[in-house]
Design an enzyme around this catalytic site. Structure first.
Site, short mmCIF file in Angstrom:
data_model
loop_
_atom_site.label_atom_id
_atom_site.label_comp_id
_atom_site.label_asym_id
_atom_site.label_seq_id
_atom_site.Cartn_x
_atom_site.Cartn_y
_atom_site.Cartn_z
N ILE A 1 41.85 33.39 42.10
CA ILE A 1 42.99 33.94 42.83
C ILE A 1 42.54 34.89 43.94
O ILE A 1 43.23 35.03 44.96
CB ILE A 1 44.01 34.60 41.88
CG1 ILE A 1 45.36 34.77 42.60
CG2 ILE A 1 43.47 35.92 41.33
CD1 ILE A 1 46.51 35.05 41.68
N SER B 1 50.11 37.15 31.63
CA SER B 1 50.12 37.50 30.20
C SER B 1 49.31 36.57 29.30
O SER B 1 49.24 36.81 28.09
CB SER B 1 51.54 37.64 29.64
OG SER B 1 52.13 38.84 30.05
N THR B 2 48.70 35.52 29.83
CA THR B 2 48.00 34.57 28.96
C THR B 2 46.57 34.97 28.63
O THR B 2 45.94 34.33 27.79
CB THR B 2 47.99 33.15 29.56
OG1 THR B 2 47.28 33.18 30.81
CG2 THR B 2 49.40 32.63 29.76
N GLY B 3 46.06 36.01 29.27
CA GLY B 3 44.70 36.47 28.98
C GLY B 3 44.71 37.45 27.83
O GLY B 3 45.14 37.13 26.72
N GLY C 1 40.02 41.05 33.03
CA GLY C 1 40.58 39.78 33.47
C GLY C 1 40.89 39.72 34.95
O GLY C 1 40.13 40.22 35.78
N VAL C 2 42.03 39.12 35.28
CA VAL C 2 42.42 38.94 36.67
C VAL C 2 42.62 40.29 37.36
O VAL C 2 42.31 40.45 38.54
CB VAL C 2 43.66 38.02 36.79
CG1 VAL C 2 44.93 38.70 36.30
CG2 VAL C 2 43.86 37.55 38.22
N ASP C 3 43.13 41.27 36.63
CA ASP C 3 43.36 42.61 37.19
C ASP C 3 42.05 43.20 37.68
O ASP C 3 41.94 43.68 38.82
CB ASP C 3 44.01 43.49 36.11
CG ASP C 3 44.51 44.82 36.62
OD1 ASP C 3 44.68 45.00 37.85
OD2 ASP C 3 44.76 45.71 35.79
N ASN D 1 48.20 46.02 34.14
CA ASN D 1 48.71 46.81 33.02
C ASN D 1 49.64 47.88 33.60
O ASN D 1 49.73 48.04 34.82
CB ASN D 1 47.57 47.40 32.19
CG ASN D 1 46.66 48.30 33.00
OD1 ASN D 1 47.11 49.18 33.73
ND2 ASN D 1 45.36 48.08 32.91
#
Length: 170
Positions: free
Chosen positions: A9, A115-117, A30-32, A22
């Protein structure tokens, strides 16, 4: 138009990418974490001024070193078995991001699988919520891209989109 893509991404050349953040908006895993690393320290500095974000809502910042002009941060629900309003909160994340994108008159958006991570939302129901909410939303732009980091999430999202399109065409 909604398209499903496997990839990173942080490399998407769209008007805005969505960060699955969060509640503090101060970075994480993760992506964050990937988005914060790619955007540079300016992103964290701007996030510090926002005062966080409740689950199901969204906030916007500049994209800084990313190809995207903006980052729309949203806080997805932590999966607690499905009986604690998780589906409604997840759908609210997608709607909140669309609302901000429309306010900014954006033409293209890229979403992760929110939310899937580490938040543990099962990929199949999360994909159904994402596809349905984004397909029935009022996005005024041209392109919504769901970016899937791994092959399993890609297949799951593609299957959800195929099911949605088949149901609508009946």
């Amino acid at each position: 138009m909604i398209e499903i893509v496997q990839g990173d991404i942080t490399r998407q050349a769209v008007d805005a990418i969505v960060n699955a953040a969060n509640e503090s908006l101060l970075g994480g895993g993760g992506v964050d974490g990937a988005i914060h690393r790619a955007a540079g320290p300016e992103l964290l500095a701007e996030c510090r001024t926002l005062g966080g974000c409740p689950t199901g809502e969204a906030r916007v910042t500049a994209g800084y070193r990313l190809p995207a002009r903006y980052v729309i941060h949203t806080v997805g629900p932590v999966w607690r078995g499905g009986d604690h309003g998780e589906a409604q909160l997840l759908a609210s994340c997608y709607r909140s991001c669309i609302r901000i994108a429309n306010e900014l008159q954006l033409r293209s958006l890229a979403f992760p699988a929110i939310s899937t991570g580490i938040f543990g939302y099962p990929p199949a129901p999360a994909a159904e919520i994402a596809v349905t909410t984004l397909s029935t939303g009022d996005f005024g732009g041209e392109l919504i891209r769901l970016i899937c980091f791994d092959p399993l999430t890609f297949r799951t999202c593609q299957q959800a989109l195929n099911r949605y399109r088949a149901a609508v065409s009946e």
